[in-house]
Enzyme design. Sequence first.
Site, PDB file in Angstrom:
ATOM      1  N   CYS A  59      22.662 134.607  22.885  1.00 41.21           N
ATOM      2  CA  CYS A  59      22.003 135.693  22.706  1.00 41.21           C
ATOM      3  C   CYS A  59      21.998 136.805  23.356  1.00 41.21           C
ATOM      4  CB  CYS A  59      20.495 135.106  22.253  1.00 41.21           C
ATOM      5  SG  CYS A  59      20.165 133.730  20.947  1.00 41.21           S
ATOM      6  N   ARG A  77      27.548 138.084  23.246  1.00 39.54           N
ATOM      7  CA  ARG A  77      26.559 137.319  23.765  1.00 39.54           C
ATOM      8  C   ARG A  77      26.487 136.352  22.502  1.00 39.54           C
ATOM      9  NH1 ARG A  77      24.351 138.108  28.218  1.00 39.54           N
ATOM     10  NH2 ARG A  77      23.097 136.544  28.260  1.00 39.54           N
ATOM     11  N   TRP A 125      23.082 133.789  18.451  1.00 44.78           N
ATOM     12  CA  TRP A 125      23.549 132.358  19.464  1.00 44.78           C
ATOM     13  C   TRP A 125      22.966 131.121  18.590  1.00 44.78           C
ATOM     14  CZ3 TRP A 125      24.489 127.829  21.370  1.00 44.78           C
ATOM     15  CH2 TRP A 125      25.908 127.263  21.737  1.00 44.78           C
ATOM     16  N   ASN A 169      15.855 135.213  24.105  1.00 42.30           N
ATOM     17  CA  ASN A 169      17.406 134.617  24.117  1.00 42.30           C
ATOM     18  C   ASN A 169      16.850 133.491  25.742  1.00 42.30           C
ATOM     19  OD1 ASN A 169      20.221 134.400  26.032  1.00 42.30           O
ATOM     20  ND2 ASN A 169      19.440 135.366  27.490  1.00 42.30           N
ATOM     21  N   GLY A 170      17.289 132.410  24.989  1.00 39.47           N
ATOM     22  CA  GLY A 170      17.220 131.339  26.003  1.00 39.47           C
ATOM     23  C   GLY A 170      16.845 129.824  24.749  1.00 39.47           C
ATOM     24  N   GLU A 217      44.804 126.657  30.394  1.00 35.12           N
ATOM     25  CA  GLU A 217      44.048 127.422  30.330  1.00 35.12           C
ATOM     26  C   GLU A 217      45.412 128.527  28.933  1.00 35.12           C
ATOM     27  OE1 GLU A 217      41.794 128.645  31.044  1.00 35.12           O
ATOM     28  OE2 GLU A 217      42.200 131.271  30.331  1.00 35.12           O
ATOM     29  N   LYS A 255      42.732 128.687  25.379  1.00 32.31           N
ATOM     30  CA  LYS A 255      43.103 130.353  24.917  1.00 32.31           C
ATOM     31  C   LYS A 255      43.580 130.083  23.446  1.00 32.31           C
ATOM     32  CE  LYS A 255      41.230 131.931  26.604  1.00 32.31           C
ATOM     33  NZ  LYS A 255      40.364 131.766  28.470  1.00 32.31           N
ATOM     34  N   GLU A 282      40.254 128.746  21.468  1.00 37.32           N
ATOM     35  CA  GLU A 282      39.202 129.183  20.969  1.00 37.32           C
ATOM     36  C   GLU A 282      39.165 130.302  20.314  1.00 37.32           C
ATOM     37  OE1 GLU A 282      37.609 130.720  24.479  1.00 37.32           O
ATOM     38  OE2 GLU A 282      39.119 131.312  25.658  1.00 37.32           O
ATOM     39  N   HIS A 302      52.750 109.013  29.090  1.00 34.46           N
ATOM     40  CA  HIS A 302      51.186 107.413  28.897  1.00 34.46           C
ATOM     41  C   HIS A 302      50.305 106.800  28.080  1.00 34.46           C
ATOM     42  CE1 HIS A 302      52.866 106.631  32.782  1.00 34.46           C
ATOM     43  NE2 HIS A 302      52.514 107.757  33.522  1.00 34.46           N
ATOM     44  N   LYS A 333      29.749 135.122  25.528  1.00 32.21           N
ATOM     45  CA  LYS A 333      30.272 134.823  26.350  1.00 32.21           C
ATOM     46  C   LYS A 333      30.195 134.408  27.673  1.00 32.21           C
ATOM     47  CE  LYS A 333      33.132 137.525  28.705  1.00 32.21           C
ATOM     48  NZ  LYS A 333      34.643 137.406  28.721  1.00 32.21           N
TER      49      LYS A 333
HETATM   50  O1  M6R Z   1      30.811 133.082  32.483  1.00 36.46           O
HETATM   51  P1  M6R Z   1      32.013 131.779  33.448  1.00 36.46           P
HETATM   52  O2  M6R Z   1      32.834 132.267  33.787  1.00 36.46           O
HETATM   53  O3  M6R Z   1      30.898 131.070  33.906  1.00 36.46           O
HETATM   54  O4  M6R Z   1      31.545 131.285  31.488  1.00 36.46           O
HETATM   55  C1  M6R Z   1      32.713 130.154  31.850  1.00 36.46           C
HETATM   56  C2  M6R Z   1      32.757 129.652  30.481  1.00 36.46           C
HETATM   57  O5  M6R Z   1      32.610 129.775  29.274  1.00 36.46           O
HETATM   58  C3  M6R Z   1      34.159 129.977  29.910  1.00 36.46           C
HETATM   59  O6  M6R Z   1      34.991 130.358  30.606  1.00 36.46           O
HETATM   60  C4  M6R Z   1      34.813 130.309  28.490  1.00 36.46           C
HETATM   61  O7  M6R Z   1      35.391 129.252  28.330  1.00 36.46           O
HETATM   62  C5  M6R Z   1      35.562 131.349  28.678  1.00 36.46           C
HETATM   63  N1  M6R Z   1      35.221 131.443  26.256  1.00 36.46           N
HETATM   64  C6  M6R Z   1      37.060 130.850  28.601  1.00 36.46           C
HETATM   65  O8  M6R Z   1      37.573 131.922  27.288  1.00 36.46           O
END
Ligand code: M6R
Length: 625
Positions: A2, A27, A74, A100-101, A498, A502, A505, A521, A620
Amino acid sequence: MCGIVGYIGTQAATEILLSGLEKLEYRGYDSAGIATVWEGEVNCVRAKGKLHNLRSKLEPVATPAQIGIGHTRWATHGKPEEHNAHPHMDMAMRVAVVQNGIIENYRDLREELKQKGHQFISETDTEVIPHLIAELLKTSSSSSLLEAVRQAVNHLEGAFALAVISADYPDELIAVRQQAPLVIGFGQGEFFCASDTPAIVSHTRAVLSLENGEIARLTPLGVEIYNFAGDRLRKQPRMLNLNPTMVEKQGFKHFMLKEIYEQPGVVRASLEAYFNSDRSSIDTPSPVNLGLPPKLYSDLEQIHIVACGTSWHAALVGKYLIEQLAGISTQVHYASEYRYAPSPLTPNTLIIGVTQSGETADTLAALVMEKERRQDKEPQYQARLLGITNRPESSLGRMVPDMINTLAGIEIGVAATKTFVAQLMAFYALALDLAYLRQTAAKETLEKIINDLHQIPQKMETTLASQESLTEHLAHEFADTQDFIFLGRGINYPIALEGALKLKEISYIHAEGYPAGEMKHGPIALLDAKVPVVAIAVPGNVYEKVLSNSQEAKARDSRLIGVTPVKDGEAAEIFNDLLPVSDVDELLSPILTVVPLQLLAYHIAARRGLDVDQPRNLAKSVTVE
Ligand code: M6R
């Protein structure tokens, strides 16, 4: 998660709030809303979905009000519907609040307020706050909005940041911080509050980050800061070093693509900052310059790293580097798990928190837990905390005594790309520094690694140039694929994870990353002609093994895509498609092998017509548990 923003001053607030919210949409973007005070009323407009929906709704009804608050959501409590969108108001519609929270005790508060006749229209935790403030304004000794908000926040449990306005106090905006970020901006006769600096940087660079337990009262005349007990605090703003053009797309279709292309620059900036410029000899002092105090390193026996998501993947590469170069046993933990099930206490242990935003609730909580459980112990058990973050002004920055600042510049795309590469650079520097000081690697070896690192930016540019059309072409073929497998081993296993993250997401395609040797396995049962396999194969320790594992996948009819150095003939024969990277030593290869995987995910998502920069359900900055 948020984003909140607030404005008080001499200009029309609506456009300032909307443009601030645009910068905070990373956010959360389930709904948005703004409230202003005009002609003795609170005008509140909210819309489900992204900000453009709110904009269209506001066009016919915007007021010239010079005070207002805004929110981009969010969803935590209650579906992303308009009635759950912020701002929330009291029954008389005199008080408006954005939050926010999470308010953990909102059920109890709601029940108490219901007993006093309050009726609620949303399923959110936030709605109790304007009701509580209105109740306090009506019944208690609070003689001002500030005092009512102060009393209200003392009833709230949880982590939150708030902005509050009231029709009855048209010259006052109250902002609160309790374990969720909030900055105050100081302009000429105008003042701002926001969850993050990009929302206000086009208006002012003079900012003050509120600390936990602080309340700010913004009026057209200035800003006063108080603690939750009501004591006035004296604080000064600092000047931000953030250029507004850093938060523009600069001709790229998406922020993510721009950020992928910024990576060679990020590596250059990191090399310049972390390594001494005279590389002719690595004689003392250390060729690495991280500015960390010697006590952090002395007698080090163990390292624990806590992180989430992409930062966790960077930490896995870090573990490989630290163990192989510096010989220190290193464990990497999901912060969300570690905070509730930490490893047994060990002496002389360095705890590293990795978070690009510096605001990830689980990572912060894991560090706090570690600090607290060590504080009454003997000196060798005391917490040695190190943060790795892209936002030194963040909550992490204020919590840990020592930090490595990553140098990615602001990242807007929700999918982390350049911040990941910046975190890798921080780990290369840390591992090399430790190896140098502990003398665990020959000087020539270290010298070669450092020299090779300096070749990476140019190699990355070459890789980027060759990948654009290849990944676009593959994206065309795989846009409708339902499952992907990514394989890697050794230092490239985290890169397989990773690559899969990517793709998941931003394209919503199911993808798994595996250590290539684990396929047999169990997961190999998933493979058939409909499941492409992306394998990262770089000459070195495990090269032949990865090629054999890839052959096993090919024998199950999977189409094989190889991320491998340009010149390798053997690999060219095995893989159906190649995503070649520049020739590189295995130890440094993750900085290059991640690039085609980022581009592949980007082009598949763009081809599917998805919102690359703001994928569904994500935010984010993950400031809730
Ligand atoms: O701000 P941070 O690096 O702590 O965030 C961690 C994860 O939320 C962040 O890396 C998330 O997985 C991203 N969307 C990856 O692209």
